[in-house]
Design an enzyme around this catalytic site. Structure first.
Site, PDB file in Angstrom:
ATOM      1  N   ASP A  67     -14.317   1.642  -5.743  1.00 57.96           N
ATOM      2  CA  ASP A  67     -13.212   1.296  -4.847  1.00 57.96           C
ATOM      3  C   ASP A  67     -13.350  -0.144  -4.357  1.00 57.96           C
ATOM      4  O   ASP A  67     -14.421  -0.760  -4.453  1.00 57.96           O
ATOM      5  CB  ASP A  67     -13.231   2.275  -3.661  1.00 57.96           C
ATOM      6  CG  ASP A  67     -11.852   2.505  -3.069  1.00 57.96           C
ATOM      7  OD1 ASP A  67     -10.956   1.673  -3.300  1.00 57.96           O
ATOM      8  OD2 ASP A  67     -11.679   3.514  -2.360  1.00 57.96           O
ATOM      9  N   MET A  68     -12.283  -0.682  -3.783  1.00 57.19           N
ATOM     10  CA  MET A  68     -12.270  -2.056  -3.277  1.00 57.19           C
ATOM     11  C   MET A  68     -11.129  -2.109  -2.276  1.00 57.19           C
ATOM     12  O   MET A  68      -9.969  -2.184  -2.654  1.00 57.19           O
ATOM     13  CB  MET A  68     -11.992  -2.978  -4.473  1.00 57.19           C
ATOM     14  CG  MET A  68     -12.323  -4.419  -4.301  1.00 57.19           C
ATOM     15  SD  MET A  68     -10.976  -5.306  -3.547  1.00 57.19           S
ATOM     16  CE  MET A  68     -11.499  -6.966  -3.775  1.00 57.19           C
ATOM     17  N   ASN A  69     -11.483  -2.011  -0.977  1.00 63.75           N
ATOM     18  CA  ASN A  69     -10.452  -1.695   0.006  1.00 63.75           C
ATOM     19  C   ASN A  69      -9.953  -2.829   0.880  1.00 63.75           C
ATOM     20  O   ASN A  69      -9.422  -2.585   1.952  1.00 63.75           O
ATOM     21  CB  ASN A  69     -10.947  -0.554   0.899  1.00 63.75           C
ATOM     22  CG  ASN A  69     -10.744   0.791   0.231  1.00 63.75           C
ATOM     23  OD1 ASN A  69      -9.757   0.979  -0.455  1.00 63.75           O
ATOM     24  ND2 ASN A  69     -11.675   1.702   0.404  1.00 63.75           N
ATOM     25  N   TRP A  86       0.856  -1.180   0.000  1.00 63.23           N
ATOM     26  CA  TRP A  86       0.000   0.000   0.000  1.00 63.23           C
ATOM     27  C   TRP A  86       0.901   1.242   0.000  1.00 63.23           C
ATOM     28  O   TRP A  86       1.916   1.272   0.692  1.00 63.23           O
ATOM     29  CB  TRP A  86      -0.912  -0.004   1.245  1.00 63.23           C
ATOM     30  CG  TRP A  86      -1.729   1.242   1.337  1.00 63.23           C
ATOM     31  CD1 TRP A  86      -2.843   1.541   0.613  1.00 63.23           C
ATOM     32  CD2 TRP A  86      -1.459   2.379   2.167  1.00 63.23           C
ATOM     33  NE1 TRP A  86      -3.296   2.795   0.937  1.00 63.23           N
ATOM     34  CE2 TRP A  86      -2.462   3.334   1.892  1.00 63.23           C
ATOM     35  CE3 TRP A  86      -0.473   2.685   3.103  1.00 63.23           C
ATOM     36  CZ2 TRP A  86      -2.516   4.571   2.529  1.00 63.23           C
ATOM     37  CZ3 TRP A  86      -0.517   3.924   3.730  1.00 63.23           C
ATOM     38  CH2 TRP A  86      -1.527   4.844   3.451  1.00 63.23           C
ATOM     39  N   CYS A 119     -10.364   1.634  -8.515  1.00 63.05           N
ATOM     40  CA  CYS A 119      -9.482   1.987  -7.407  1.00 63.05           C
ATOM     41  C   CYS A 119      -9.500   0.800  -6.453  1.00 63.05           C
ATOM     42  O   CYS A 119     -10.500   0.088  -6.372  1.00 63.05           O
ATOM     43  CB  CYS A 119     -10.061   3.235  -6.732  1.00 63.05           C
ATOM     44  SG  CYS A 119      -9.249   3.694  -5.198  1.00 63.05           S
ATOM     45  N   ARG A 156      -9.936  -3.353   7.653  1.00 67.38           N
ATOM     46  CA  ARG A 156     -10.583  -2.036   7.747  1.00 67.38           C
ATOM     47  C   ARG A 156     -12.008  -2.183   8.275  1.00 67.38           C
ATOM     48  O   ARG A 156     -12.924  -1.528   7.825  1.00 67.38           O
ATOM     49  CB  ARG A 156     -10.592  -1.346   6.385  1.00 67.38           C
ATOM     50  CG  ARG A 156     -10.494   0.168   6.471  1.00 67.38           C
ATOM     51  CD  ARG A 156     -10.795   0.813   5.129  1.00 67.38           C
ATOM     52  NE  ARG A 156     -10.519   2.249   5.160  1.00 67.38           N
ATOM     53  CZ  ARG A 156     -11.009   3.118   4.311  1.00 67.38           C
ATOM     54  NH1 ARG A 156     -11.806   2.726   3.337  1.00 67.38           N
ATOM     55  NH2 ARG A 156     -10.716   4.388   4.407  1.00 67.38           N
ATOM     56  N   ASP A 175      -2.699   5.520  -3.147  1.00 67.00           N
ATOM     57  CA  ASP A 175      -3.114   6.494  -2.134  1.00 67.00           C
ATOM     58  C   ASP A 175      -1.958   7.400  -1.747  1.00 67.00           C
ATOM     59  O   ASP A 175      -2.145   8.359  -1.003  1.00 67.00           O
ATOM     60  CB  ASP A 175      -3.635   5.768  -0.882  1.00 67.00           C
ATOM     61  CG  ASP A 175      -5.077   5.317  -1.066  1.00 67.00           C
ATOM     62  OD1 ASP A 175      -5.735   5.801  -2.004  1.00 67.00           O
ATOM     63  OD2 ASP A 175      -5.540   4.476  -0.271  1.00 67.00           O
TER      64      ASP A 175
HETATM   65  C1  GLA Z   1      -9.310   4.094  -0.596  1.00 66.98           C
HETATM   66  C2  GLA Z   1      -9.046   4.961  -1.788  1.00 66.98           C
HETATM   67  C3  GLA Z   1      -8.997   6.414  -1.373  1.00 66.98           C
HETATM   68  C4  GLA Z   1     -10.299   6.786  -0.721  1.00 66.98           C
HETATM   69  C5  GLA Z   1     -10.583   5.873   0.458  1.00 66.98           C
HETATM   70  C6  GLA Z   1     -11.962   6.103   1.022  1.00 66.98           C
HETATM   71  O1  GLA Z   1      -8.233   4.085   0.276  1.00 66.98           O
HETATM   72  O2  GLA Z   1      -7.873   4.581  -2.433  1.00 66.98           O
HETATM   73  O3  GLA Z   1      -8.737   7.234  -2.487  1.00 66.98           O
HETATM   74  O4  GLA Z   1     -11.332   6.734  -1.651  1.00 66.98           O
HETATM   75  O5  GLA Z   1     -10.493   4.505   0.077  1.00 66.98           O
HETATM   76  O6  GLA Z   1     -12.258   5.271   2.053  1.00 66.98           O
END
Ligand code: GLA
Length: 729
Positions: free
Chosen positions: A478-480, A199, A526, A443, A548
């Protein structure tokens, strides 16, 4: 014709503008052999390289040493379990528990034009641009058919590879491994180039000598990942940007992958790429088929630069779709680093008002607008506007932003579910989990089981409903978190090994629906920054958030690695506030602009609160974007110097296809005491054209600028950048 079958010699020859690829059918059993890949050949008769005439080597003459043959012969696609003990490409499990199979030529077909696969991303081209070769091979014992697929392009030095497997037998067969491409090569010394990170430092370039050890890069995270990338290039030692041979493979896929290279005892190289076989097992009932994802393969006899430009051109023309592919993207301002979760409609309108006066064209509302999402611990899955924050509702906000002359964009994380969400309370079994085992949080969130149609439909509908309700022109998808604890409440036990791939197909299906229903939408993928930056995603979104980490200096390394294979038009890059939120470093606002200019360009800051001297630069920066974006988006990319390698400065350029215009960016990261200037040799110009450097009176011949170079005076201070713009005169 770019694909020819020579009946007499039983050889296939595939030609791109500068490369040839030859394979042949060998012996009575019709093994498919790899003969040659490299610099273009005018003669196809390279079959002698297979050494089949030298002594009693092939099984029809010397079946006594059949295994020695299979274990050393250059295979076009290696089957498991019958004697070739190098890394195999395909293996199965039959109901009887056997794993072996053989792959023997049956017939082939050549067609003009290339369509994508349907349920999966793949390259495409018109009839005058490319041809497709399908070679049908069979394992006579199980009845498994393997159709090797080749796409050969006439406007790019690219050959695509894949395979479709069909069970023509009478019993279920379990596919336990199915790579998409294999490349066997003879007697070469190579170094590999791969991309790695974490990351906030994605896709850093790494180079290692290829050795007798298996050299593997893979993901088991259910997505491409921050850590590793589905790419490998093999280069001859001493390869530079301009010289040396390079063989590269890149996977059009967004899930678990493996790419591997190995040298065998005879110093032959085998390189393979495909879905990661770990945790993969696909049930093929009689009559059923499996289509593997596509590999994009290129050869360059002119160093890494040529490889890069082949990938760039190919993706821009034959993979990315949609109206924004060839269009300037609106300059956006995203509120993530500006406000995090602490915003309401008034705050966003204030940002938009200020931004619109500075030349910024779109406001993107990031995470935190829905459910009770006041922080990142809850509400994923509840895609309903939080009216406490957005008083007046979403439509009101969008209309207000539109009235300022700006477009509006929005953030979603559709694949996720928070344990603290209405969605989870209603459907706890929709989260990926193994029965009886508490799934791990990342998260504070779980991943939705997208192998289930009702889950996909529900999520799609709740996202689409928001989009239908207001004039939303951009989505950040997004996909976190990575996948873990793989289990589905509905997949039968003997199909659980299909989960990872079915998940990826589920994501593709949802994005296909989205881009079909909203054809004018600009989609940006993302994943916690750049964990799902891959060619698969580019099929749906012309741009992907790179990282990020918005620190301009860290971005030099991330963007160098990304641009090694991806066009600049795909790299999400923003100017953000300083001290930078990840690295706490302060870089001049001007330099941040130069670095973001090499991507999609936008802002990620609270424009109402940044220092006045920074704000004053924004109109100039937005004008700079409009002036250069066509060139950046469509031009040829040249890497001149690498800060990652030299630790002092970075330099790259883009040159228009007609070589009439060029833009070079020079970033002096660290200053050096008592240093006058640095000589930089420009690249990619026409040696015979005369150029003017913007801001100077004199003109220069391209040859001089490339062979002798220009002097760049040592800037005052660290982190200083400079643009050098050339036009033909
Ligand atoms: C991820 C994305 C960021 C933002 C956050 C929001 O980390 O990469 O740009 O959108 O999620 O939670």
């Amino acid at each position: 014709m770019s694909i020819v079958f020579y009946e007499k010699e039983r050889l296939f020859k595939l030609d791109t503008p500068n490369t040839s690829y030859i394979m042949g059918i060998v012996d009575e059993e019709k093994f498919l052999a790899h003969v040659y890949y490299g610099e273009k050949l005018s003669d196809h008769r390279a079959g002698y390289l297979l050494r089949t005439q030298e002594g009693p080597f092939v099984p029809s003459v010397n079946n006594r040493d059949r295994i020695a043959f299979l274990d050393s012969f250059p295979m076009e696609y290696a089957a498991h379990g019958i004697g070739d003990c190098r890394e195999s490409c395909i293996s199965i499990r039959t109901l009887g528990g056997n794993t072996a199979l053989s792959l023997n030529y049956v017939s082939h077909e050549i067609k003009r034009g290339k369509a994508p696969f349907g349920e999966m991303p793949a390259s495409f081209g018109r009839e005058n641009e490319c041809s497709v070769l399908e070679i049908l091979c069979e394992d006579s014992v199980t009845g498994l058919q393997m159709i090797l697929q080749y796409g050969v392009f006439e406007d790019a030095d690219v050959i695509t590879r894949s395979i479709r497997v069909v069970n023509q037998g009478t019993e279920d067969i379990y596919l336990t491994k199915v790579y998409s491409a294999c490349l066997d090569m003879d007697n070469r010394e190579f170094e590999s180039i791969t991309l790695h990170g974490s990351w906030a430092r994605e896709r850093h370039i790494q180079s290692l000598p290829v050795s007798r050890m298996k050299h593997t890069v893979e993901s088991l995270r259910g997505e491409t990942s921050h850590q590793d990338h589905p790419f490998m290039a093999l280069k001859t030692p001493g390869t530079t940007q301009e010289t040396g041979e390079v063989y590269a493979m890149h996977f059009v896929y967004s899930g678990n992958f493996r790419v591997q290279v190995q040298t065998d005892p005879y110093e032959q190289i085998r390189m393979v790429m495909g879905i990661n076989p770990e945790d993969f097992c696909w049930k093929l009932a009689p009559g059923a088929q499996f289509q593997a994802p596509e590999v994009v393969m290129t050869y360059s006899g002119e160093g890494l630069g040529k490889m890069t430009r082949s990938f760039h051109d190919f993706y821009r023309k034959h993979l990315i779709r949609g109206e924004y592919r060839d269009k300037k993207r609106p300059i956006l301002i995203n509120n993530w680093e500006a406000t995090y979760f602490n915003f309401d409609a008034d705050k966003l309108i204030a940002i938009a008002r200020e931004a619109s006066g500075l030349g910024i064209e779109m406001l993107v509302m990031d995470d935190g607008w829905f459910g009770n999402r006041f922080d990142d611990n809850r509400a994923l899955g509840d895609w309903v506007v939080n009216e406490q924050k957005l008083n007046g509702g979403l439509k009101y906000l969008v209309d207000e932003v539109n009235k300022l002359g700006m477009k509006f964009g929005i953030w979603f994380e559709p694949e996720m579910i928070s344990p603290d969400s209405d969605l989870y309370r209603a459907h706890p079994d929709w989260a990926i989990a193994i029965s009886g085992r508490e799934p791990g949080l990342a998260r504070n969130q779980y991943v939705l089981d997208l192998t289930r149609k009702e889950v996909r439909d529900h999520v799609y509908e709740s996202v689409a409903k928001v989009l239908r309700g207001a004039n939303i022109e951009y989505v950040k998808w997004d996909m976190n978190r990575p996948l873990s604890d793989i289990g589905s409440a509905t997949l039968p036990a003997d199909q659980m090994g299909e989960f990872y791939h079915r998940y990826v197909l589920g994501v593709y299906e949802m994005q296909e629906r989205l881009t079909k229903e909203f054809p004018h939408l600009l989609l940006e993928n993302c994943s916690g920054g750049g964990a799902r930056f891959d060619p698969g995603m580019l099929f749906y979104s012309p741009q992907i958030w790179c990282s990020d980490d918005t620190d301009a200096v860290e971005r030099l390394k991330i963007q160098e690695g990304t641009a090694l294979i991806y066009p600049l038009s795909t790299m999400g890059a923003h100017v953000s506030d300083c001290p930078n939120h990840v690295l706490h470093r302060t870089v001049p606002f001007e330099t941040r602009g130069y670095v973001a200019l090499a991507g999609t360009f936008g802002y990620e800051l609270d424009v109402t609160r940044i220092p006045e001297e920074d704000r004053r630069q924004i109109p100039e920066q937005t004008a700079m974007y409009h002036k250069y974006n066509d060139l950046v988006r469509e031009g040829d990319y040249y890497r001149i110097a690498s800060y990652a390698e030299n630790h002092y400065f970075d330099c790259w350029g883009v040159v228009s296809k007609d070589k009439a215009e060029a833009l070079y960016t020079f970033i002096q990261v660290l200053n050096r005491p008592n240093y006058h200037s640095r000589r930089i040799r420009l690249k990619g110009l026409d040696p015979e054209k005369t150029y003017r450097i913007e801001g100077e009176e004199s003109t220069y011949l391209g040859e001089l600028l490339m062979k002798a170079g220009i002097n760049i005076p040592n800037p005052e201070g660290d982190f200083r950048g400079r643009l050098i713009h050339l036009t033909e005169c």
